[in-house]
Motif scaffolding. Structure first.
Motif, PDB file in Angstrom:
ATOM      1  N   SER A   1      -4.476  89.536 -68.432  1.00  0.00           N
ATOM      2  CA  SER A   1      -5.121  89.687 -67.249  1.00  0.00           C
ATOM      3  C   SER A   1      -6.580  89.352 -67.595  1.00  0.00           C
ATOM      4  O   SER A   1      -7.235  88.657 -65.627  1.00  0.00           O
ATOM      5  CB  SER A   1      -5.187  91.316 -67.413  1.00  0.00           C
ATOM      6  N   SER A   2      -7.378  88.905 -68.036  1.00  0.00           N
ATOM      7  CA  SER A   2      -8.642  88.186 -67.936  1.00  0.00           C
ATOM      8  C   SER A   2      -8.843  86.567 -67.037  1.00  0.00           C
ATOM      9  O   SER A   2      -9.224  86.747 -66.702  1.00  0.00           O
ATOM     10  CB  SER A   2      -9.006  88.360 -69.505  1.00  0.00           C
ATOM     11  N   THR A   3      -7.498  86.446 -67.339  1.00  0.00           N
ATOM     12  CA  THR A   3      -7.162  84.895 -66.380  1.00  0.00           C
ATOM     13  C   THR A   3      -6.623  84.608 -65.633  1.00  0.00           C
ATOM     14  O   THR A   3      -6.349  83.514 -65.081  1.00  0.00           O
ATOM     15  CB  THR A   3      -6.993  83.927 -68.099  1.00  0.00           C
TER      16      THR A   3
ATOM     17  N   GLU B   1      -7.618  85.612 -54.922  1.00  0.00           N
ATOM     18  CA  GLU B   1      -7.665  84.948 -56.325  1.00  0.00           C
ATOM     19  C   GLU B   1      -6.472  83.806 -56.406  1.00  0.00           C
ATOM     20  O   GLU B   1      -5.872  83.853 -56.003  1.00  0.00           O
ATOM     21  CB  GLU B   1      -7.655  86.360 -57.851  1.00  0.00           C
ATOM     22  N   THR B   2      -6.636  83.797 -58.367  1.00  0.00           N
ATOM     23  CA  THR B   2      -5.376  82.450 -58.387  1.00  0.00           C
ATOM     24  C   THR B   2      -4.636  82.927 -59.248  1.00  0.00           C
ATOM     25  O   THR B   2      -5.502  83.845 -60.435  1.00  0.00           O
ATOM     26  CB  THR B   2      -6.336  80.692 -58.613  1.00  0.00           C
ATOM     27  N   VAL B   3      -3.367  82.988 -59.498  1.00  0.00           N
ATOM     28  CA  VAL B   3      -2.576  83.118 -60.238  1.00  0.00           C
ATOM     29  C   VAL B   3      -1.677  81.736 -61.143  1.00  0.00           C
ATOM     30  O   VAL B   3      -2.297  81.271 -60.632  1.00  0.00           O
ATOM     31  CB  VAL B   3      -1.577  84.541 -60.276  1.00  0.00           C
ATOM     32  N   TYR B   4      -1.836  81.946 -62.191  1.00  0.00           N
ATOM     33  CA  TYR B   4      -1.428  80.826 -63.134  1.00  0.00           C
ATOM     34  C   TYR B   4      -0.081  81.610 -63.731  1.00  0.00           C
ATOM     35  O   TYR B   4      -0.215  82.142 -64.416  1.00  0.00           O
ATOM     36  CB  TYR B   4      -2.430  80.345 -64.165  1.00  0.00           C
TER      37      TYR B   4
END
Length: 222
Positions: free
Chosen positions: A52-54, A75-78
């Motif tokens: 969750s930090s990144t 936000e951007t999710v990866y």
């Protein structure tokens, strides 16, 4: 008097729990395996871990139902791919892997494959989908079959870099309704694409190799 105090305190506790539950339900979620598990809620599922930090979901030999990021507004999710990963649905009613934000803002979506990794998607509505926000795929080996759309950003651009994409038995292969699609060092194989291979407002291509079957109706619709 004491009983009234106890009842009041108990009622406040229940109200607090109700508020917290509803705030959580309306907030962010990282669902895996057809929403049976929410990694942000502390659930676990073999082959899927979330930092969750990144905002990073790592798939390592994942085999399960559809995956979705919900309400990561602005936000951007990866997603990081390791090993051989398979997402299956069975009835085609859902999106294999998606990032869907709320009514405002955007959610950018990036998928990166580590060396030797793959992602196989079969029988879904959309294969890889984001509603608002760009969709970027890098260093990935992705096979998508039996979907309505293969790789789709509804309102923003699609960027494919250093990847091998194989899409079959699909209406639209790679699509963006309003923005550009970029191919940079991509091998794109398509078969039985009933509408077209690429649907976009504009196209940018550098080192794009196309392998389409002769039966496909159109390679590009720009």
């Amino acid at each position: 008097m004491k009983n009234r105090k106890i009842i009041t305190i108990f009622a406040l506790i229940l109200l607090s729990l109700f508020i917290n539950i509803n705030v959580f339900a309306a907030g962010k979620h990282v669902y895996v395996d057809d929403e049976n598990k929410d990694l942000l809620a502390g659930d676990t599922f073999e082959g899927a871990t979330f930092d969750s930090s990144t905002n990073t979901l790592t798939l390592t030999n994942y085999s399960g139902g559809h995956i979705s990021f919900n309400e990561f507004n602005n936000e951007t999710v990866y997603v990081i791919l390791n090993g051989n990963n398979t997402i299956t649905n069975g009835d085609g009613s859902k999106d294999a892997i998606s990032a869907i934000n709320g009514n405002e803002g955007y959610t950018n979506f990036e998928i990166t494959g580590n060396e030797g990794s793959s992602l196989n998607i079969n029988t879904f509505n959309y294969g890889i989908f984001t509603r608002t926000g760009y969709l970027k795929i890098k260093n990935a080996n992705i096979t998508i079959s039996n979907t309505e759309y293969g790789i789709y950003s509804q309102d923003d651009e699609v960027i494919l870099i250093d990847s091998k994409i194989n899409i079959s038995n699909t209406s639209l292969g790679v699509a963006s309704d309003y923005k550009e699609i970029t191919f940079n060092n991509v091998v794109y194989t398509g078969s039985n694409l009933t509408e077209c291979g690429v649907w976009a407002n504009s196209l940018s291509a550098n080192k794009l190799t196309l392998n389409f079957s002769a039966s496909d109706s159109a390679a590009f619709y720009i």
